[in-house]
Design an enzyme around this catalytic site. Structure first.
Site, PDB file in Angstrom:
ATOM      1  CB  SER A   1      84.313  65.240  80.513  1.00 62.72           C
ATOM      2  OG  SER A   1      84.904  66.345  80.002  1.00 62.72           O
TER       3      SER A   1
ATOM      4  NE  ARG B   1      77.540  75.481  78.612  1.00 67.58           N
ATOM      5  CZ  ARG B   1      77.743  74.389  79.115  1.00 67.58           C
ATOM      6  NH1 ARG B   1      78.857  74.354  79.463  1.00 67.58           N
ATOM      7  NH2 ARG B   1      76.855  73.462  79.405  1.00 67.58           N
TER       8      ARG B   1
ATOM      9  CG  HIS C   1      83.177  65.783  75.346  1.00 73.11           C
ATOM     10  ND1 HIS C   1      83.996  64.826  75.803  1.00 73.11           N
ATOM     11  CD2 HIS C   1      83.170  66.520  76.606  1.00 73.11           C
ATOM     12  CE1 HIS C   1      84.523  64.913  76.911  1.00 73.11           C
ATOM     13  NE2 HIS C   1      83.990  65.935  77.722  1.00 73.11           N
ATOM     14  CG  ASP C   2      77.294  67.621  75.283  1.00 63.60           C
ATOM     15  OD1 ASP C   2      77.957  67.664  76.182  1.00 63.60           O
ATOM     16  OD2 ASP C   2      76.589  68.564  74.954  1.00 63.60           O
TER      17      ASP C   2
ATOM     18  CG  ASP D   1      84.639  62.960  73.076  1.00 63.61           C
ATOM     19  OD1 ASP D   1      84.952  64.122  72.654  1.00 63.61           O
ATOM     20  OD2 ASP D   1      84.498  62.466  74.288  1.00 63.61           O
TER      21      ASP D   1
END
Lengths: 205, 375
Positions: free
Chosen positions: B154, B224, B352-353, B319
């Site tokens: 990232s 968040r 994405h994680d 992602d």
């Protein structure tokens, strides 16, 4: 390292690698489409000092390329070669992959776009042993066509005659042809006695 | 891969740099501190150093755990350790908390010596380029002339990219994972909503919340929660939470009912407890500003003409924050410059994680790539 030794020794045992290496100039820039585990590129790097990249879709093969220290781009050939700039390679190689491609015409066009010259190798469907098996009533199964009719990835098999006609119709000018049977080059009745065909071609000017 | 050994107990170190740092924004920091961790041993000719750059909200604690806090395991511990993909038996791994962070390096929560109070909103804007400059200072301090590799996911991947452009002779390999050469409008939009959540929190006080003995918890929490949604995939959320209710039947109210609500609120609360709002604003801006092609009329190929490193670029199928197409653009620019590059698109359902997960193929690729690096 044991794996390195085994890869190199298997390269020596592969006459098709040597046939391709004979078509490639030393120090050139090469793109190998459907590069498998990267052993052809590795062979060309070691014997011809080429700067190479491979394209491969299969995870296991990509991983093998990493282990072989080969530049590999994981991508589906069927979706084109858009990552590669026009005329950016000296050679683009399609080694025993042509017969498994769905979009054959598009791919050959893309090959001529990204590279000055193309090299294609494929099992000659007109090889006498294949003809004999068909005459006896069954689909050919051999060293170069190791699949059964129901599990084969080969959907676009052709003979030398078919490929040469295709080149003529698609603006590909054949520069060199090598027809092999094992270690031997075949010159007499190649469409009958040749097991593997290698063509070097360029876009017709 | 989980059964492999950990680097074990680690300690953070701190170094102060007294030479003025001229930031991209024009601001100058007279001095600053960086907190960092190292794992493994630097070899004699100092050729085995690997820099790990962190993403938006993580830090320098990348592997191992602390003696007094054994549950605090580094965020990339599955990747880094003895015998792991980034093998600390071979490599000397350096991880640093970025300038502007809130985990020990100089940032908005640090005391501004001029005022005797925390910088707060006065902390200058930092960019990815500024970070690489400070990381070079750290490398010099550690005696590392050239990194064998710089790796990051990232925003961390963006730093690895920046290194290859600004310090091409000081990095041999760049591992650019789940990254992008610039944010899309949609990416910036998400970041701005997150920032607006913080800035419009009445407890934000223009960033001066420390003087009011408060923190903009609600804003940070929302930021968040929003971010977290974009780090997951629709598929992984559906698989993990579906439409499960915490306690059926329907309550016809706005309390937590669905499991996903509970999960996001928990993540939001946890984050708001430990992260600084001003740092979050700075980090998202650094993301937005990152665009190495900007000085080259948007031409990424030209931007990479300075690079010399070899590259490993990885993306993940689900992602959508930094999609595989974003990595394709990087790969194309590298190919156009005839640089050595390998690229793999990893099938993963975690969005994405995924870059933080222990997927076997993913880790095998990194391991194979790192194994081939000569030290």
């Amino acid at each position: 390292m044991a794996t390195t030794t085994s890869i190199i020794s298997s390269n020596i045992a592969r006459p098709d690698f040597a046939a391709i290496a004979n078509l490639v100039k030393t120090g050139s820039k090469v793109l190998d489409l459907g590069c498998g585990d990267g052993s052809l590129l590795r062979y060309l790097r070691d014997t011809k000092d080429i700067h190479g990249y491979g394209v491969e879709i299969n995870d296991e093969n990509v991983q093998a390329c990493f282990k072989n220290g080969i530049n590999v781009i994981q991508n589906d050939l069927e979706s084109g070669l858009s990552s590669f700039g026009s005329g950016s390679f000296d050679y683009v190689i399609l080694s025993q992959t042509l017969q498994a491609m769905r979009h054959t015409e598009d791919l050959i066009k893309e090959m001529m776009r990204v590279s000055k010259e193309g090299i294609v190798s494929f099992p000659n469907f007109g090889y006498w042993k294949n003809r004999l098996q068909i005459l006896s009533g069954y689909m050919p199964v051999s060293e170069f066509l190791p699949y059964q009719w129901f599990d084969t990835p080969n959907i676009h098999l052709c003979t030398l005659g078919d490929f040469e006609r295709f080149c003529l119709q698609h603006g590909a000018n054949i520069l060199e042809r090598r027809i092999m049977n094992g270690n031997h080059q075949v010159s007499f009745a190649p469409n009958l006695f040749g097991a593997l065909a290698f063509y070097r071609f360029e876009q017709q000017k | 891969m989980q059964d492999l050994a950990s680097v074990g107990i680690v300690t953070s170190q701190k170094v102060k740099f007294d030479n003025p740092l001229h930031l991209k924004s024009g601001a100058i920091l007279d001095s600053y501190e960086l907190v960092y961790e190292t794992y493994g041993e630097l070899n004699e000719d100092k050729s085995n150093a690997v820099l790990v750059c962190h993403a938006l909200s993580s830090n320098h604690h990348v592997a191992g755990y602390y003696a007094d806090d054994t549950k605090n395991i580094g965020w990339w511990d599955n990747m880094i350790g003895p015998g792991k993909a980034i093998d600390t038996g071979k490599f000397f791994v350096v991880a640093v908390n970025n300038l502007g962070g809130c985990h020990g390096s100089t940032g908005p929560t640090s005391i501004n010596t001029e005022t005797g109070k925390p910088y707060g909103a006065d902390f200058p804007m930092v960019t990815v380029q500024d970070w690489t400059v400070t990381q070079v200072e750290l490398a010099d301090y550690l005696g590392i002339k050239q990194f064998a590799a710089i790796a990051g996911g990232s925003l961390g991947g963006m730093q690895a990219l920046q290194w290859t452009l600004d310090f091409p002779d000081r990095v041999r390999h760049a591992l650019v994972i789940a990254a992008a050469a610039k944010l899309t409008a949609q990416n910036i939009a998400f970041n701005d909503v997150a920032r607006q959540a913080i800035i419009t929190d009445p407890d934000f006080y223009g960033g001066d919340y420390h003087s009011h003995n408060t923190v903009p918890m609600r804003g940070l929490r929302l930021a968040r929660m929003l971010g977290h949604i974009t780090y997951l995939s629709d598929h992984s959320m559906a698989e993990k939470f579906g439409r499960e209710l915490r306690n059926g039947p329907l309550g016809f109210g706005f309390d937590v009912e669905f499991e996903i609500e509970s999960y996001l609120r928990y993540q939001g609360d946890k984050f708001a407890d430990q992260f600084d709002a001003n740092t979050y604003l700075l980090m998202t801006k650094a993301l937005d500003y990152f665009d190495p092609a900007h000085d080259f009329n948007g031409n990424l190929r030209e931007a990479f003409s300075a690079a010399k490193s070899d590259f490993l670029v990885l993306s993940f199928t689900t992602d959508w924050r930094f999609s595989p197409e974003r990595s394709h653009a990087i790969v194309k620019a590298l190919l156009d410059n005839e640089l050595n590059v390998s690229y793999a698109e990893i099938t993963s359902s975690y969005g994405h994680d995924s870059f933080l997960m222990g997927d076997r193929y993913y880790h095998e690729l990194v391991k194979a790539y790192m194994n081939n690096i000569i030290v």
